[in-house]
Structure formats: structure tokens, C-alpha cells
Scaffold this motif. Structure first.
Motif, short mmCIF file in Angstrom:
data_model
loop_
_atom_site.label_atom_id
_atom_site.label_comp_id
_atom_site.label_asym_id
_atom_site.label_seq_id
_atom_site.Cartn_x
_atom_site.Cartn_y
_atom_site.Cartn_z
N ILE A 61 15.00 -6.49 114.70
CA ILE A 61 13.84 -6.83 113.87
C ILE A 61 13.66 -8.34 113.87
O ILE A 61 14.58 -9.07 113.48
CB ILE A 61 14.02 -6.32 112.43
CG1 ILE A 61 14.21 -4.80 112.41
CG2 ILE A 61 12.84 -6.72 111.55
CD1 ILE A 61 14.61 -4.24 111.06
N PRO A 62 12.50 -8.85 114.30
CA PRO A 62 12.31 -10.30 114.32
C PRO A 62 12.41 -10.91 112.93
O PRO A 62 11.88 -10.35 111.96
CB PRO A 62 10.88 -10.46 114.87
CG PRO A 62 10.61 -9.18 115.61
CD PRO A 62 11.34 -8.12 114.84
N VAL A 63 13.10 -12.03 112.83
CA VAL A 63 13.21 -12.77 111.58
C VAL A 63 12.10 -13.83 111.57
O VAL A 63 12.08 -14.72 112.40
CB VAL A 63 14.59 -13.43 111.42
CG1 VAL A 63 14.64 -14.27 110.15
CG2 VAL A 63 15.67 -12.36 111.42
N THR A 64 11.17 -13.69 110.62
CA THR A 64 10.01 -14.59 110.57
C THR A 64 10.39 -15.98 110.10
O THR A 64 9.91 -16.98 110.61
CB THR A 64 8.92 -14.01 109.65
OG1 THR A 64 8.61 -12.68 110.07
CG2 THR A 64 7.66 -14.86 109.67
N ARG A 65 11.27 -16.03 109.11
CA ARG A 65 11.68 -17.33 108.57
C ARG A 65 13.03 -17.20 107.88
O ARG A 65 13.35 -16.16 107.31
CB ARG A 65 10.63 -17.84 107.57
CG ARG A 65 10.89 -19.27 107.06
CD ARG A 65 9.74 -19.76 106.19
NE ARG A 65 8.50 -19.88 106.96
CZ ARG A 65 7.31 -20.16 106.43
NH1 ARG A 65 7.21 -20.35 105.13
NH2 ARG A 65 6.25 -20.24 107.20
N VAL A 66 13.82 -18.29 107.95
CA VAL A 66 15.10 -18.36 107.24
C VAL A 66 15.07 -19.58 106.34
O VAL A 66 14.75 -20.68 106.78
CB VAL A 66 16.30 -18.45 108.21
CG1 VAL A 66 17.61 -18.45 107.41
CG2 VAL A 66 16.29 -17.31 109.21
N THR A 67 15.40 -19.39 105.07
CA THR A 67 15.49 -20.50 104.13
C THR A 67 16.82 -20.41 103.39
O THR A 67 17.42 -19.34 103.31
CB THR A 67 14.33 -20.48 103.11
OG1 THR A 67 14.32 -19.21 102.43
CG2 THR A 67 12.99 -20.70 103.79
N ARG A 68 17.25 -21.55 102.86
CA ARG A 68 18.49 -21.56 102.09
C ARG A 68 18.19 -21.69 100.61
O ARG A 68 17.34 -22.47 100.19
CB ARG A 68 19.38 -22.73 102.53
CG ARG A 68 20.77 -22.73 101.86
CD ARG A 68 21.46 -24.07 102.05
NE ARG A 68 20.70 -25.13 101.42
CZ ARG A 68 20.71 -25.39 100.10
NH1 ARG A 68 21.43 -24.66 99.27
NH2 ARG A 68 19.99 -26.40 99.62
N HIS A 89 16.63 -14.37 104.68
CA HIS A 89 15.99 -14.00 105.93
C HIS A 89 14.75 -13.16 105.61
O HIS A 89 14.85 -12.10 104.99
CB HIS A 89 16.93 -13.17 106.81
CG HIS A 89 18.26 -13.81 107.06
ND1 HIS A 89 19.24 -13.92 106.07
CD2 HIS A 89 18.77 -14.38 108.18
CE1 HIS A 89 20.30 -14.52 106.59
NE2 HIS A 89 20.04 -14.81 107.86
N PHE A 90 13.57 -13.62 106.04
CA PHE A 90 12.35 -12.86 105.79
C PHE A 90 12.03 -12.00 107.02
O PHE A 90 11.87 -12.52 108.13
CB PHE A 90 11.17 -13.78 105.48
CG PHE A 90 9.93 -13.04 105.03
CD1 PHE A 90 9.72 -12.79 103.68
CD2 PHE A 90 9.01 -12.56 105.96
CE1 PHE A 90 8.59 -12.08 103.26
CE2 PHE A 90 7.89 -11.86 105.55
CZ PHE A 90 7.68 -11.62 104.20
N VAL A 91 11.96 -10.69 106.79
CA VAL A 91 11.60 -9.74 107.86
C VAL A 91 10.47 -8.85 107.36
O VAL A 91 10.20 -8.78 106.16
CB VAL A 91 12.81 -8.86 108.26
CG1 VAL A 91 13.90 -9.72 108.89
CG2 VAL A 91 13.36 -8.10 107.06
N GLN A 92 9.80 -8.15 108.27
CA GLN A 92 8.66 -7.32 107.89
C GLN A 92 8.98 -5.83 107.93
O GLN A 92 8.07 -4.99 107.83
CB GLN A 92 7.45 -7.65 108.77
CG GLN A 92 6.90 -9.04 108.50
CD GLN A 92 5.67 -9.34 109.33
OE1 GLN A 92 5.76 -9.97 110.38
NE2 GLN A 92 4.51 -8.90 108.86
#
Length: 404
Positions: free
Chosen positions: A58-65, A72-75
Motif C-alpha cells: 500500500i503506497p504511503v502518501t506521507r510520513v510525519t513525526r 504513516h498516512f495511507v488510503q
């Protein structure tokens, strides 16, 4: 917290456990658009913020700390408690590592050699920049910094991480922009042996030889500071390839060798200037000739359009005819699209007609002393505009006759 991607930036695959997965919205930053998905927290991660990758395909759209966690933001939903496989977008990761370690090296050498302090930096998909706290960097200094950087790369200088407790007194002597307010756990310090020691959480190469090379492209002024533009590693090769393809295309277009490109370009520019000068002179003569022809018109609004005209052309016609000889309407450009217009005549008519004509032609303009001109988007409606001027002129003439 120190993540696995910080302990080993070269690790491309990793198995870990999903701690939580909750529905969320992500602001894409494009025209206030948001996308629906899930914020996933993992026990550990090799996916660094802005680094790219996948969780179980699943592609990870964005990672933030956030604090001790990487979000990890996924759809697609991922079940908490599940063991998942992470895969890094290695091409993107290694590029980030090269540009980031390159920035550390350039920053340290610019400071060590000339006392130039780095105030900020920016990594983009094309050229990266380092903002230096100095109003000027000479070409000689740029050359010296570049040479020192590439000399260090040739020496295969190690780049190593070290970890400290936040309260460790040694941290006070290490270059840093300060820790985030929500920092949790160990503090990571990156050392370029004999060159730099810097507090940093990002991904890095393990040896300067992995940077391959550094190319400084020059500087841009930024108020009282200077932006130093640079490329590192694979980006240098891509940039060289792009330059080579451009050079080949120029050889074909200019029919000369690369060494002759500058001279040929200068000759062409001189030729263009001479042609433009001749064209301007001819256009002036044409304008005077056409103005004389218009004077014989019996129409109460004299009109003329020329595709390749300009402001000077329109003004010459208006001046040659004179306001006392009636209303003249001149336009240039695309007769069915955008262009310029000018109307000239009795001030009482032009003052009222000008803004309305600009409105009809979908544009704007300004005027005074019996002239109004502007830039418009729809010359296709020129006849409508001229008919309006004719109607207004008849009404004005009728009013004047009645009053007298």
C-alpha cells in the motif's frame, strides 16, 4: 525515539507491527484539497518523512513525526496488531541521502573556510539550495568550497551517527538548530570525520564517497543573504546529461560546434535587433500611409486593424489623423483573440466610449486628452465596440445640434 531508518538508512525492507490505524484526512496542499485515509502508527519504521515507500504494497502518501511516533498516512485500512512488510522507495531515499549529506558537507566547509553560516536550506526535485548569512560569495570562494568538498569525497571520509541522552552536557558543544518541542528519546548526532559534528535526525550516507561528487551551480541574491545552488551525486550526472542533450540540439540548430555557440548566439541577437529596427521603421511608414488613406473615409468612425502592429503604430495613425478629423479606432494583434486597441477623437466622446469599449472587448485600459487605449482579450467583438462608438457619436452630435 530513534527509528530504524535512522539507525540504518540503507535498509530497504523491514518487518514490523501495526500499533494503531485510525481514519483521518490529509491536506494535500493543492487548492485546499483533502483526501481520506488512515493514520497508521507502527512499532518501528524505515519510512522517513518525505522519503516514500509502501506498507504491505500500500503506497504511503506521507510520513510525519509526532512525539515518539511516526505517522504513516495511507488510503487503505490496515489492521492493528498485524505484522507488515515495509519497502522503501530506494531511488528517492538515496537521492535524499545524497542531497542531505551533501548539504552538511557544504555547510561545514563554507563555515570552516570563510565563516559563512547556513541560515536555512531547501531540497527540491531539481536543484537544492543553501542560504548563507553573507551578502556576497565570490566565484573564487565558490570554486574553493567545491574543490574542498570533492577532495573530502575522494578521501572517503566516514559519516557516522552517535546517540546522546537529551541531558548530556556534550550536546551543548554540537552545532544544532535546537530540538523540537515534542522531542522524545535519544538525540542523534551526525559526524563527518574531521569536518563536522551536527545534531540531525535525517537519513545520510555512511561515507562521503557515496556522494560521488558535488557541483556548485552558482548563487542567487536573497536580500542580505546569498543562496548557494548545488547538486550532489546522481543529480550531477542527470544535469550533465541534460546539458549534453541541449548542446547537441544547439549544434544542429545553429550549425556550429559547441565552442562557437556563444559567438553564434551573439551574431543572431545582433541580426534580430537589426531586423527589428528595420521593421519598426517600415511600420512607421506604413502607419503614415494608412493614416492618409483613412482621412478620405466618409465613415464617422474610421477603423483599422493590423496583426503585426504595436502601440507606436496605433499612436502614429491617431496623431496623423488628428482628433479634429473624427473618431479613429485602431487595433493590433489577433483579430479573433487578444490584442491592443486605441480610440482617438473628441474628448467628450472618448471619455465615455473608452471604458465601455474595453469592457466589450474583455479588457482594460486608460486614457486622457481625447485618447483611450488598452489591452483586451476578445477583438472578435470589435464590430460591436465600433457600433457602440458610432451610436454614441451620433447621440453626441444630435445633442450638440439641439443645444445650438
Amino acid at each position: 525515539m530513534v527509528f530504524e531508518c535512522q539507525r540504518d538508512s540503507f535498509k530497504t525492507e523491514f518487518t514490523t507491527t501495526v500499533v494503531s490505524s485510525i481514519p483521518a484526512q490529509l491536506d494535500t496542499g493543492e487548492k485546499k484539497q483533502t483526501i481520506s485515509g488512515y493514520e497508521v502508527i507502527l512499532k518501528d519504521t524505515i519510512l522517513f518523512p518525505e522519503g516514500g515507500g509502501q506498507i504491505d504494497g500500500i503506497p504511503v502518501t506521507r510520513v510525519t513525526r509526532k512525539g515518539a511516533d511516526a505517522i504513516h498516512f495511507v488510503q487503505e485500512p490496515i489492521e492493528p496488531g498485524k505484522d507488515v512488510k515495509l519497502v522503501v522507495d530506494w531511488t528517492r531515499r538515496f537521492d535524499n541521502m545524497q542531497q542531505h549529506s551533501g548539504q552538511h558537507l557544504i555547510t561545514a566547509i563554507a563555515d570552516n573556510m570563510f565563516g559563512f553560516k547556513t541560515t536555512s536550506w531547501m531540497f527540491s526535485k531539481d536543484v537544492c539550495l543553501i542560504e548563507l548569512d553573507t551578502p556576497k560569495v565570490t566565484s573564487e570562494q565558490i570554486e574553493a568550497i567545491e574543490k574542498a568538498c570533492n577532495d573530502a569525497i575522494l578521501k572517503c571520509v566516514p559519516v557516522t551517527p552517535k546517540y546522546y541522552q537529551p541531558e548530556d552536557d556534550e550536546l551543548a558543544n554540537i552545532r544544532s538548530r535546537g530540538l523540537p518541542d515534542d522531542h522524545v528519546g535519544l538525540v542523534r548526532v551526525i559526524t563527518i570525520e574531521g569536518i563536522d559534528v551536527n545534531m540531525c535526525c535525517g537519513t545520510h550516507v555512511s561515507n562521503l564517497s557515496q556522494l560521488q561528487c558535488i557541483k556548485l551551480l552558482g548563487v542567487e541574491k536573497s536580500k542580505k543573504r546569498t543562496n548557494l545552488l548545488y547538486l550532489t551525486g546522481n543529480r550531477v550526472l542527470k544535469y550533465l546529461g541534460k546539458c549534453y542533450n541541449t548542446e547537441k540540439a544547439l549544434c544542429t540548430a545553429l550549425k556550429c560546434s559547441p565552442e562557437e555557440h556563444v559567438d553564434m548566439a551573439n551574431k543572431l541577437q545582433k541580426s534580430v535587433r537589426e531586423v527589428q529596427k528595420s521593421k519598426t521603421m517600415l511600420l512607421r511608414e506604413v502607419a503614415k500611409y494608412e493614416a492618409e488613406k483613412l482621412k478620405s473615409s466618409t465613415d464617422n468612425v474610421m477603423s483599422l486593424h493590423r496583426k503585426d502592429g504595436d502601440n507606436e503604430y496605433m499612436n502614429i495613425i491617431a496623431n496623423e489623423i488628428g482628433q479634429e478629423n473624427g473618431v479613429v479606432f485602431v487595433s493590433v494583434g489577433n483579430e479573433k483573440g487578444a490584442g491592443l486597441f486605441l480610440i482617438s477623437g473628441p474628448e467628450v466622446v472618448i471619455t465615455e466610449a473608452g471604458p465601455k469599449v474595453a469592457e466589450i472587448l474583455d479588457g482594460k485600459g486608460a486614457g486622457k486628452n481625447g485618447k483611450y487605449q488598452g489591452k483586451v482579450n476578445n477583438l472578435k467583438k470589435k464590430k460591436v465596440a465600433i457600433d457602440f462608438v458610432k451610436t454614441l457619436l451620433c447621440k453626441t452630435n444630435s445633442t450638440e445640434t439641439t443645444e445650438s
